[in-house]
Design a protein around this motif. Structure first.
Motif, mmCIF file in Angstrom:
data_model
loop_
_atom_site.group_PDB
_atom_site.id
_atom_site.type_symbol
_atom_site.label_atom_id
_atom_site.label_comp_id
_atom_site.label_asym_id
_atom_site.label_seq_id
_atom_site.Cartn_x
_atom_site.Cartn_y
_atom_site.Cartn_z
ATOM 1 N N ILE A 1 0.863 -1.180 0.000
ATOM 2 C CA ILE A 1 0.000 0.000 0.000
ATOM 3 C C ILE A 1 0.892 1.220 0.000
ATOM 4 C CG2 ILE A 1 -1.804 1.274 1.228
ATOM 5 C CD1 ILE A 1 -2.708 -1.423 2.384
ATOM 6 N N ARG A 2 0.654 2.149 -0.931
ATOM 7 C CA ARG A 2 1.469 3.363 -1.050
ATOM 8 C C ARG A 2 0.595 4.591 -0.910
ATOM 9 N NH1 ARG A 2 3.863 0.116 -5.441
ATOM 10 N NH2 ARG A 2 5.962 -0.405 -4.767
ATOM 11 N N SER A 3 1.002 5.522 -0.033
ATOM 12 C CA SER A 3 0.323 6.814 0.035
ATOM 13 C C SER A 3 1.111 7.796 -0.824
ATOM 14 C CB SER A 3 0.230 7.313 1.479
ATOM 15 O OG SER A 3 1.500 7.638 1.986
ATOM 16 N N GLY B 1 5.070 6.612 -11.806
ATOM 17 C CA GLY B 1 4.625 5.551 -12.708
ATOM 18 C C GLY B 1 4.106 4.335 -11.967
ATOM 19 N N VAL B 2 4.725 4.017 -10.824
ATOM 20 C CA VAL B 2 4.307 2.870 -10.027
ATOM 21 C C VAL B 2 2.877 3.048 -9.504
ATOM 22 C CG1 VAL B 2 5.288 3.721 -7.855
ATOM 23 C CG2 VAL B 2 5.031 1.276 -8.215
ATOM 24 N N ILE B 3 2.481 4.286 -9.255
ATOM 25 C CA ILE B 3 1.124 4.559 -8.788
ATOM 26 C C ILE B 3 0.119 4.256 -9.886
ATOM 27 C CG2 ILE B 3 -0.446 6.383 -8.007
ATOM 28 C CD1 ILE B 3 1.649 5.446 -5.910
ATOM 29 N N LEU B 4 0.442 4.661 -11.102
ATOM 30 C CA LEU B 4 -0.486 4.469 -12.212
ATOM 31 C C LEU B 4 -0.701 2.999 -12.542
ATOM 32 C CD1 LEU B 4 0.674 7.370 -14.538
ATOM 33 C CD2 LEU B 4 -1.252 7.317 -12.934
ATOM 34 N N SER B 5 0.209 2.128 -12.119
ATOM 35 C CA SER B 5 0.053 0.699 -12.390
ATOM 36 C C SER B 5 -0.533 -0.054 -11.201
ATOM 37 C CB SER B 5 1.392 0.092 -12.797
ATOM 38 O OG SER B 5 2.302 0.169 -11.732
ATOM 39 N N ILE C 1 -1.857 -1.178 -3.879
ATOM 40 C CA ILE C 1 -2.934 -0.233 -3.624
ATOM 41 C C ILE C 1 -2.307 1.132 -3.406
ATOM 42 C CG2 ILE C 1 -4.802 0.426 -2.039
ATOM 43 C CD1 ILE C 1 -5.076 -2.573 -1.377
ATOM 44 N N ALA C 2 -2.804 2.141 -4.085
ATOM 45 C CA ALA C 2 -2.321 3.511 -3.920
ATOM 46 C C ALA C 2 -3.420 4.320 -3.242
ATOM 47 C CB ALA C 2 -1.985 4.118 -5.277
ATOM 48 N N VAL C 3 -3.040 5.136 -2.262
ATOM 49 C CA VAL C 3 -3.985 5.982 -1.529
ATOM 50 C C VAL C 3 -3.527 7.421 -1.706
ATOM 51 C CG1 VAL C 3 -5.082 6.469 0.688
ATOM 52 C CG2 VAL C 3 -4.269 4.149 0.197
#
Length: 172
Positions: free
Chosen positions: A30-32, A46-50, A136-138
């Motif tokens: 999980i990334r904020s 870029g990692v968020i968009l994937s 999962i991106a928050v």
């Protein structure tokens, strides 16, 4: 960037689930992050968009507008209490947890955008094909308060790794 590990209540409550399902949550990340910073430096995100799931936490109460909380992060108890104080916030968290459980247990993995329950909010980004499973991106505007609170909460719930892309940056 700071990384947290969590002890998951989800795993405790679902101890009889198969090892395959538990392994799915163990590999979850999980990334904020900050929408503002993503728009300023798109190549960094870029990692968020994937990501498999992108959660929009912008509708939650914003500690940035409270002088006592502004300079704290979502790791602070006071900020967490402020962000999660409303019934709408609690409903959103339950909605996101339920949606994540459904998405992770479904096959094949798909990409989802989760805003508040009963809304059709959109993010100012174009999603790319899912490259990495179990991400999962928050997001919120600054990436230091609401997204950190929600990412930490989900990391503890699912017992997975949490990365905060904006913590450690000098943002005002």
């Amino acid at each position: 960037r700071r990384v947290h590990g969590g002890i998951g209540s989800w795993k405790d409550r679902h101890a009889n689930m198969s090892a395959v399902v538990l392994r799915s949550f163990a590999h979850l990340v999980i990334r904020s992050f900050s929408l503002k910073q993503m728009q300023l430096q798109p190549s960094k995100y870029g990692v968020i968009l994937s990501s498999n799931i992108i959660i929009d936490a912008r509708h939650l109460p914003n500690p940035h507008h409270v002088s006592e909380l502004k300079h704290l992060t979502g790791d602070a108890k006071e900020v967490k209490s402020f962000v999660l104080a409303t019934d709408a916030a609690k409903e959103s968290v339950q909605y996101w947890i339920s949606s994540i459980e459904t998405a992770i247990l479904s096959s094949p993995p798909s990409q989802m955008l989760l805003a508040a329950p009963h809304t059709t909010a959109t993010l100012p980004i174009t999603t790319a094909p899912v490259v990495t499973a179990g991400t999962i991106a928050v997001c919120c505007i600054g990436g230091r308060h609401r997204s950190v609170v929600i990412a930490n909460l989900l990391g503890c719930h699912f017992g997975c790794r949490v990365e905060h892309l904006e913590l450690g940056l000098n943002m005002h």
